[in-house]
Write a protein that holds these residues in place. Structure first.
Motif, PDB file in Angstrom:
ATOM      1  N   THR A   1     -12.839 -13.043   4.703  1.00 40.67           N
ATOM      2  CA  THR A   1     -12.065 -14.094   5.348  1.00 40.67           C
ATOM      3  C   THR A   1     -13.003 -15.008   6.123  1.00 40.67           C
ATOM      4  O   THR A   1     -14.162 -14.656   6.368  1.00 40.67           O
ATOM      5  CB  THR A   1     -11.007 -13.499   6.305  1.00 40.67           C
ATOM      6  N   ASN A   2     -12.519 -16.181   6.477  1.00 37.23           N
ATOM      7  CA  ASN A   2     -13.286 -17.040   7.374  1.00 37.23           C
ATOM      8  C   ASN A   2     -12.759 -16.869   8.788  1.00 37.23           C
ATOM      9  O   ASN A   2     -11.635 -16.395   8.995  1.00 37.23           O
ATOM     10  CB  ASN A   2     -13.228 -18.505   6.928  1.00 37.23           C
ATOM     11  N   ILE A   3     -13.566 -17.227   9.770  1.00 35.36           N
ATOM     12  CA  ILE A   3     -13.186 -17.040  11.169  1.00 35.36           C
ATOM     13  C   ILE A   3     -13.551 -18.290  11.972  1.00 35.36           C
ATOM     14  O   ILE A   3     -14.460 -19.035  11.597  1.00 35.36           O
ATOM     15  CB  ILE A   3     -13.874 -15.803  11.783  1.00 35.36           C
ATOM     16  N   PRO A   4     -12.868 -18.526  13.093  1.00 42.14           N
ATOM     17  CA  PRO A   4     -13.250 -19.634  13.975  1.00 42.14           C
ATOM     18  C   PRO A   4     -14.595 -19.352  14.647  1.00 42.14           C
ATOM     19  O   PRO A   4     -14.995 -18.196  14.781  1.00 42.14           O
ATOM     20  CB  PRO A   4     -12.115 -19.671  15.008  1.00 42.14           C
ATOM     21  N   ARG A   5     -15.245 -20.390  15.085  1.00 37.56           N
ATOM     22  CA  ARG A   5     -16.552 -20.240  15.727  1.00 37.56           C
ATOM     23  C   ARG A   5     -16.474 -19.516  17.061  1.00 37.56           C
ATOM     24  O   ARG A   5     -17.485 -19.020  17.577  1.00 37.56           O
ATOM     25  CB  ARG A   5     -17.190 -21.606  15.934  1.00 37.56           C
ATOM     26  N   SER A   6     -15.271 -19.415  17.636  1.00 37.51           N
ATOM     27  CA  SER A   6     -15.130 -18.771  18.945  1.00 37.51           C
ATOM     28  C   SER A   6     -15.048 -17.248  18.865  1.00 37.51           C
ATOM     29  O   SER A   6     -15.133 -16.568  19.894  1.00 37.51           O
ATOM     30  CB  SER A   6     -13.867 -19.295  19.639  1.00 37.51           C
ATOM     31  N   ARG A   7     -14.887 -16.679  17.665  1.00 34.14           N
ATOM     32  CA  ARG A   7     -14.844 -15.221  17.523  1.00 34.14           C
ATOM     33  C   ARG A   7     -16.191 -14.618  17.921  1.00 34.14           C
ATOM     34  O   ARG A   7     -17.238 -15.263  17.790  1.00 34.14           O
ATOM     35  CB  ARG A   7     -14.507 -14.827  16.088  1.00 34.14           C
TER      36      ARG A   7
ATOM     37  N   ARG B   1       0.816  -1.211   0.000  1.00 30.28           N
ATOM     38  CA  ARG B   1       0.000   0.000   0.000  1.00 30.28           C
ATOM     39  C   ARG B   1       0.849   1.260   0.000  1.00 30.28           C
ATOM     40  O   ARG B   1       0.575   2.221  -0.715  1.00 30.28           O
ATOM     41  CB  ARG B   1      -0.913  -0.031   1.231  1.00 30.28           C
ATOM     42  N   ASN B   2       1.927   1.289   0.807  1.00 25.60           N
ATOM     43  CA  ASN B   2       2.715   2.516   0.972  1.00 25.60           C
ATOM     44  C   ASN B   2       3.797   2.691  -0.083  1.00 25.60           C
ATOM     45  O   ASN B   2       4.111   3.825  -0.454  1.00 25.60           O
ATOM     46  CB  ASN B   2       3.347   2.533   2.367  1.00 25.60           C
ATOM     47  N   LYS B   3       4.368   1.591  -0.567  1.00 28.95           N
ATOM     48  CA  LYS B   3       5.431   1.685  -1.571  1.00 28.95           C
ATOM     49  C   LYS B   3       4.877   1.642  -2.997  1.00 28.95           C
ATOM     50  O   LYS B   3       5.266   2.438  -3.850  1.00 28.95           O
ATOM     51  CB  LYS B   3       6.439   0.557  -1.376  1.00 28.95           C
ATOM     52  N   LEU B   4       3.977   0.700  -3.257  1.00 28.76           N
ATOM     53  CA  LEU B   4       3.416   0.578  -4.602  1.00 28.76           C
ATOM     54  C   LEU B   4       2.203   1.481  -4.817  1.00 28.76           C
ATOM     55  O   LEU B   4       1.746   1.644  -5.957  1.00 28.76           O
ATOM     56  CB  LEU B   4       3.013  -0.879  -4.870  1.00 28.76           C
ATOM     57  N   LYS B   5       1.668   2.036  -3.726  1.00 26.28           N
ATOM     58  CA  LYS B   5       0.492   2.920  -3.801  1.00 26.28           C
ATOM     59  C   LYS B   5      -0.673   2.232  -4.508  1.00 26.28           C
ATOM     60  O   LYS B   5      -1.344   2.810  -5.364  1.00 26.28           O
ATOM     61  CB  LYS B   5       0.849   4.218  -4.545  1.00 26.28           C
ATOM     62  N   TYR B   6      -0.901   0.983  -4.142  1.00 24.24           N
ATOM     63  CA  TYR B   6      -1.939   0.201  -4.831  1.00 24.24           C
ATOM     64  C   TYR B   6      -3.109  -0.072  -3.898  1.00 24.24           C
ATOM     65  O   TYR B   6      -2.930  -0.357  -2.717  1.00 24.24           O
ATOM     66  CB  TYR B   6      -1.360  -1.129  -5.319  1.00 24.24           C
ATOM     67  N   LYS B   7      -4.316   0.035  -4.458  1.00 26.08           N
ATOM     68  CA  LYS B   7      -5.533  -0.314  -3.720  1.00 26.08           C
ATOM     69  C   LYS B   7      -6.323  -1.324  -4.529  1.00 26.08           C
ATOM     70  O   LYS B   7      -6.771  -1.036  -5.637  1.00 26.08           O
ATOM     71  CB  LYS B   7      -6.391   0.929  -3.462  1.00 26.08           C
ATOM     72  N   PRO B   8      -6.507  -2.543  -4.005  1.00 25.11           N
ATOM     73  CA  PRO B   8      -7.202  -3.587  -4.768  1.00 25.11           C
ATOM     74  C   PRO B   8      -8.715  -3.450  -4.662  1.00 25.11           C
ATOM     75  O   PRO B   8      -9.239  -2.692  -3.837  1.00 25.11           O
ATOM     76  CB  PRO B   8      -6.732  -4.867  -4.069  1.00 25.11           C
ATOM     77  N   LYS B   9      -9.413  -4.235  -5.494  1.00 28.14           N
ATOM     78  CA  LYS B   9     -10.869  -4.330  -5.344  1.00 28.14           C
ATOM     79  C   LYS B   9     -11.202  -4.911  -3.975  1.00 28.14           C
ATOM     80  O   LYS B   9     -12.113  -4.449  -3.299  1.00 28.14           O
ATOM     81  CB  LYS B   9     -11.457  -5.228  -6.440  1.00 28.14           C
ATOM     82  N   TYR B  10     -10.452  -5.938  -3.595  1.00 26.18           N
ATOM     83  CA  TYR B  10     -10.598  -6.539  -2.274  1.00 26.18           C
ATOM     84  C   TYR B  10      -9.396  -7.431  -2.021  1.00 26.18           C
ATOM     85  O   TYR B  10      -8.587  -7.703  -2.920  1.00 26.18           O
ATOM     86  CB  TYR B  10     -11.904  -7.332  -2.153  1.00 26.18           C
ATOM     87  N   ILE B  11      -9.269  -7.894  -0.791  1.00 29.95           N
ATOM     88  CA  ILE B  11      -8.213  -8.831  -0.415  1.00 29.95           C
ATOM     89  C   ILE B  11      -8.852  -9.975   0.362  1.00 29.95           C
ATOM     90  O   ILE B  11      -9.814  -9.764   1.110  1.00 29.95           O
ATOM     91  CB  ILE B  11      -7.112  -8.141   0.431  1.00 29.95           C
ATOM     92  N   THR B  12      -8.376 -11.180   0.147  1.00 31.68           N
ATOM     93  CA  THR B  12      -8.938 -12.344   0.835  1.00 31.68           C
ATOM     94  C   THR B  12      -7.808 -13.202   1.410  1.00 31.68           C
ATOM     95  O   THR B  12      -6.712 -13.252   0.852  1.00 31.68           O
ATOM     96  CB  THR B  12      -9.837 -13.166  -0.122  1.00 31.68           C
ATOM     97  N   PHE B  13      -8.094 -13.861   2.520  1.00 28.46           N
ATOM     98  CA  PHE B  13      -7.113 -14.681   3.231  1.00 28.46           C
ATOM     99  C   PHE B  13      -7.872 -15.594   4.178  1.00 28.46           C
ATOM    100  O   PHE B  13      -9.078 -15.400   4.420  1.00 28.46           O
ATOM    101  CB  PHE B  13      -6.124 -13.803   4.008  1.00 28.46           C
ATOM    102  N   ASP B  14      -7.189 -16.592   4.739  1.00 26.76           N
ATOM    103  CA  ASP B  14      -7.878 -17.511   5.639  1.00 26.76           C
ATOM    104  C   ASP B  14      -7.826 -17.013   7.079  1.00 26.76           C
ATOM    105  O   ASP B  14      -7.237 -15.964   7.378  1.00 26.76           O
ATOM    106  CB  ASP B  14      -7.340 -18.935   5.504  1.00 26.76           C
ATOM    107  N   SER B  15      -8.415 -17.786   7.991  1.00 24.94           N
ATOM    108  CA  SER B  15      -8.603 -17.328   9.364  1.00 24.94           C
ATOM    109  C   SER B  15      -7.301 -17.111  10.129  1.00 24.94           C
ATOM    110  O   SER B  15      -7.274 -16.375  11.113  1.00 24.94           O
ATOM    111  CB  SER B  15      -9.469 -18.343  10.134  1.00 24.94           C
TER     112      SER B  15
END
Length: 319
Positions: A173-179, A139-153
């Protein structure tokens, strides 16, 4: 001279039959010894900046989305050192020594571009902390903003989610049931198999949470419906394809050094190798030919002379 050796190192990676160590690569290119490749890997090189330079020359990041994940590289016959740790392999179902890397890729559904990589070290930053560092730098070096970002829990930590909210980035993202949502565990809040709700998440931001059977997913855009969020979540499978290609066709597991910097340089050169092969695949696609990276490498190996993709010559890596 350094640029010349980097250029030939990447050509050797493209044309290698299967031995991706310095000795094996030196047999492919003329007039370069394995000692030169070894010294190259040990040198302090801004390999990530070189990767970003190649991205800007080949396919600058435009409208697309980001995926972040980690993978384990087996090092079954390696000495245990700072980068190698004995851990459970999901593939072999055994405790084996290996190296863990965290990778961020960009894609628009057609092009797949590796953007940044970090190597996990014992006693160093955790994987979520490495992911935090990668996101901040993009974000700070490439100055890029995506449509969205996805990752796992594993990466759905309080610092990362607050950072993304601060940047105004959409995430799924997905989250554990304890969140907790509205100070209630999400499993207790959403009793049915396909329920959804909005509320204040455990990290302080407002999210929409969806339940699909026994799995829970969150998005920080409250207006998004289930169908859109699940389509965004399923798009993260692209990074698994990238991991498979990096391991099988780009020499990701071939480095046999005992030096931290050597591994970092080798991994970044492998990402440039992937970038060049991916650009070659897209060129074929634009000509109406659907050719995989595996097929491009197979054709390169079967040639009687070195295969140098036209894309690589445009990068001006050679002085």
């Amino acid at each position: 001279m350094n640029n010349n050796i980097i250029y030939w190192y990447i050509i050797a990676l493209i044309n290698s039959i299967g031995k991706f160590n310095a000795s094996g690569l030196s047999r492919i290119v003329p007039d370069i010894s394995h000692d030169q490749f070894t010294r190259l890997l040990k040198k302090y090189i801004e390999a990530e900046l070189l990767l970003w330079y190649c991205i800007q020359r080949i396919h600058p990041l435009t409208k697309g989305y980001l995926i972040i994940d980690d993978t384990w590289l087996p090092k079954c016959f390696s000495w245990i050192f700072k980068l190698v740790k004995v851990q459970r392999s999901g593939k072999f179902k055994l405790q084996l020594p290996g190296i863990t890397v965290v990778l961020l890729i960009w894609t628009d559904g057609v092009y797949r571009i590796p953007v940044s990589i970090r190597v996990w070290k014992q006693g160093g930053k955790t994987k979520p902390e490495l992911a935090f560092e990668i996101i901040s730098k993009v974000r700070n070096k490439l100055k890029y903003k995506p449509k969205y970002i996805t990752f796992d829990s594993h990466y759905a930590t309080k610092p990362i989610l607050k950072l993304l909210d601060g940047y105004g980035w959409i995430y799924v993202t997905n989250i554990p049931r304890s969140r907790t949502i509205n100070e209630t565990q999400v499993y207790s809040l959403l009793r049915g198999g396909y329920m959804q709700t909005c509320g204040k998440a455990w990290y302080g931001g407002k999210v929409r949470v969806f339940r699909n059977k026994d799995r829970f997913y969150i998005c920080n855009r409250l207006s998004y419906d289930r169908q859109k969020v699940m389509a965004m979540w399923k798009s993260r499978t692209v990074i698994e394809e990238v991991f498979r290609i990096l391991k099988q066709a780009c020499g990701f597991v071939g480095c046999q050094m005992r030096n931290d910097k050597a591994y970092e340089n080798h991994f970044n050169f492998c990402l440039i190798n992937f970038l060049v092969l991916e650009a070659t695949r897209i060129q074929y696609l634009r000509q109406g030919k659907k050719v995989s990276i595996y097929k491009i490498r197979e054709n390169a190996i079967l040639q009687k002379q070195l295969f140098i993709p036209p894309v690589l010559t445009r990068l001006s890596l050679i002085a």
